[in-house]
Write a protein that holds these residues in place. Structure first.
Motif, PDB file in Angstrom:
ATOM      1  N   VAL A  25       0.834  -1.205   0.000  1.00 56.91           N
ATOM      2  CA  VAL A  25       0.000   0.000   0.000  1.00 56.91           C
ATOM      3  C   VAL A  25       0.870   1.258   0.000  1.00 56.91           C
ATOM      4  N   PHE A  26       2.039   1.196   0.638  1.00 58.67           N
ATOM      5  CA  PHE A  26       2.968   2.333   0.580  1.00 58.67           C
ATOM      6  C   PHE A  26       3.415   2.581  -0.860  1.00 58.67           C
ATOM      7  N   ILE A  27       3.784   1.519  -1.565  1.00 59.46           N
ATOM      8  CA  ILE A  27       4.203   1.654  -2.959  1.00 59.46           C
ATOM      9  C   ILE A  27       3.059   2.198  -3.807  1.00 59.46           C
ATOM     10  N   LEU A  28       1.845   1.703  -3.571  1.00 58.49           N
ATOM     11  CA  LEU A  28       0.677   2.196  -4.305  1.00 58.49           C
ATOM     12  C   LEU A  28       0.441   3.674  -4.039  1.00 58.49           C
ATOM     13  N   THR A  29       0.573   4.085  -2.786  1.00 60.62           N
ATOM     14  CA  THR A  29       0.394   5.497  -2.431  1.00 60.62           C
ATOM     15  C   THR A  29       1.464   6.368  -3.100  1.00 60.62           C
ATOM     16  N   ALA A  30       2.691   5.895  -3.083  1.00 60.95           N
ATOM     17  CA  ALA A  30       3.774   6.667  -3.707  1.00 60.95           C
ATOM     18  C   ALA A  30       3.581   6.774  -5.219  1.00 60.95           C
ATOM     19  N   CYS A  31       3.195   5.679  -5.855  1.00 55.42           N
ATOM     20  CA  CYS A  31       2.993   5.695  -7.315  1.00 55.42           C
ATOM     21  C   CYS A  31       1.826   6.596  -7.711  1.00 55.42           C
ATOM     22  N   THR A  32       0.735   6.531  -6.965  1.00 58.08           N
ATOM     23  CA  THR A  32      -0.397   7.398  -7.303  1.00 58.08           C
ATOM     24  C   THR A  32      -0.072   8.857  -7.015  1.00 58.08           C
ATOM     25  N   GLY A  33       0.723   9.121  -5.979  1.00 53.90           N
ATOM     26  CA  GLY A  33       1.149  10.494  -5.707  1.00 53.90           C
ATOM     27  C   GLY A  33       2.033  11.031  -6.824  1.00 53.90           C
ATOM     28  N   PHE A  34       2.938  10.188  -7.318  1.00 52.56           N
ATOM     29  CA  PHE A  34       3.791  10.586  -8.434  1.00 52.56           C
ATOM     30  C   PHE A  34       2.948  10.814  -9.693  1.00 52.56           C
ATOM     31  N   GLY A  35       1.987   9.910  -9.940  1.00 52.46           N
ATOM     32  CA  GLY A  35       1.101  10.076 -11.095  1.00 52.46           C
ATOM     33  C   GLY A  35       0.270  11.343 -10.992  1.00 52.46           C
ATOM     34  N   LEU A  36      -0.205  11.627  -9.805  1.00 47.90           N
ATOM     35  CA  LEU A  36      -0.974  12.846  -9.575  1.00 47.90           C
ATOM     36  C   LEU A  36      -0.120  14.078  -9.840  1.00 47.90           C
ATOM     37  N   HIS A  37       1.107  14.041  -9.400  1.00 43.20           N
ATOM     38  CA  HIS A  37       2.018  15.160  -9.629  1.00 43.20           C
ATOM     39  C   HIS A  37       2.283  15.352 -11.123  1.00 43.20           C
ATOM     40  N   MET A  38       2.513  14.277 -11.836  1.00 36.13           N
ATOM     41  CA  MET A  38       2.817  14.366 -13.263  1.00 36.13           C
ATOM     42  C   MET A  38       1.615  14.840 -14.080  1.00 36.13           C
ATOM     43  N   VAL A  39       0.421  14.397 -13.738  1.00 33.63           N
ATOM     44  CA  VAL A  39      -0.782  14.786 -14.475  1.00 33.63           C
ATOM     45  C   VAL A  39      -1.142  16.237 -14.195  1.00 33.63           C
ATOM     46  N   GLY A  40      -0.728  16.753 -13.052  1.00 35.21           N
ATOM     47  CA  GLY A  40      -1.040  18.133 -12.694  1.00 35.21           C
ATOM     48  C   GLY A  40      -0.490  19.149 -13.672  1.00 35.21           C
ATOM     49  N   TYR A  41       0.555  18.779 -14.380  1.00 32.02           N
ATOM     50  CA  TYR A  41       1.144  19.693 -15.350  1.00 32.02           C
ATOM     51  C   TYR A  41       0.468  19.622 -16.713  1.00 32.02           C
ATOM     52  N   GLY A  42      -0.370  18.603 -16.937  1.00 32.28           N
ATOM     53  CA  GLY A  42      -0.971  18.406 -18.255  1.00 32.28           C
ATOM     54  C   GLY A  42      -2.187  19.267 -18.526  1.00 32.28           C
ATOM     55  N   GLY A  43      -2.925  19.635 -17.521  1.00 26.28           N
ATOM     56  CA  GLY A  43      -4.090  20.469 -17.706  1.00 26.28           C
ATOM     57  C   GLY A  43      -5.387  19.705 -17.911  1.00 26.28           C
ATOM     58  N   ASN A  44      -5.349  18.363 -17.933  1.00 20.95           N
ATOM     59  CA  ASN A  44      -6.560  17.566 -18.081  1.00 20.95           C
ATOM     60  C   ASN A  44      -7.152  17.333 -16.699  1.00 20.95           C
ATOM     61  N   HIS A  45      -8.222  18.060 -16.369  1.00 21.84           N
ATOM     62  CA  HIS A  45      -8.783  18.012 -15.030  1.00 21.84           C
ATOM     63  C   HIS A  45      -9.402  16.654 -14.715  1.00 21.84           C
ATOM     64  N   GLU A  46     -10.030  16.030 -15.680  1.00 20.38           N
ATOM     65  CA  GLU A  46     -10.676  14.735 -15.423  1.00 20.38           C
ATOM     66  C   GLU A  46      -9.624  13.675 -15.067  1.00 20.38           C
ATOM     67  N   LEU A  47      -8.540  13.675 -15.776  1.00 18.80           N
ATOM     68  CA  LEU A  47      -7.463  12.730 -15.486  1.00 18.80           C
ATOM     69  C   LEU A  47      -6.841  13.033 -14.128  1.00 18.80           C
ATOM     70  N   TRP A  48      -6.655  14.309 -13.820  1.00 18.49           N
ATOM     71  CA  TRP A  48      -6.129  14.697 -12.513  1.00 18.49           C
ATOM     72  C   TRP A  48      -7.070  14.240 -11.405  1.00 18.49           C
ATOM     73  N   HIS A  49      -8.370  14.401 -11.615  1.00 14.97           N
ATOM     74  CA  HIS A  49      -9.361  13.991 -10.614  1.00 14.97           C
ATOM     75  C   HIS A  49      -9.284  12.487 -10.368  1.00 14.97           C
ATOM     76  N   ASN A  50      -9.161  11.697 -11.420  1.00 14.55           N
ATOM     77  CA  ASN A  50      -9.069  10.242 -11.264  1.00 14.55           C
ATOM     78  C   ASN A  50      -7.832   9.855 -10.454  1.00 14.55           C
TER      79      ASN A  50
END
Length: 69
Positions: free
Chosen positions: A14-39
């Motif tokens: 679960v720690f690895i899952l949390t870290a990976c989703t946090g990294f994914g959230l950070h990376m998507v934040g720069y893209g501008g796609n709000h729906e993807l960021w929300h997911n």
């Protein structure tokens, strides 16, 4: 397998899952796609809640050692 080891491995997973989703959230934040960021945000929150639950179970399983430490 002992229950204590299952909790420990779940905590790592679960720690690895949390870290990976946090990294994914950070990376998507720069893209501008709000729906993807929300997911990614929803997945990150769910993973974080599971992490907190796993930490609480971990502490509960090791409480005797912590208390007598």
């Amino acid at each position: 397998m002992k229950r204590i080891f299952v909790i420990d491995w779940m905590l790592l997973l679960v720690f690895i899952l949390t870290a990976c989703t946090g990294f994914g959230l950070h990376m998507v934040g720069y893209g501008g796609n709000h729906e993807l960021w929300h997911n990614w945000a929803v997945f990150h929150i769910v993973a974080s809640i599971l992490f907190v639950i796993a930490v609480l179970y971990h502490i509960r399983m090791h409480w005797v050692g912590i208390k007598n430490g």
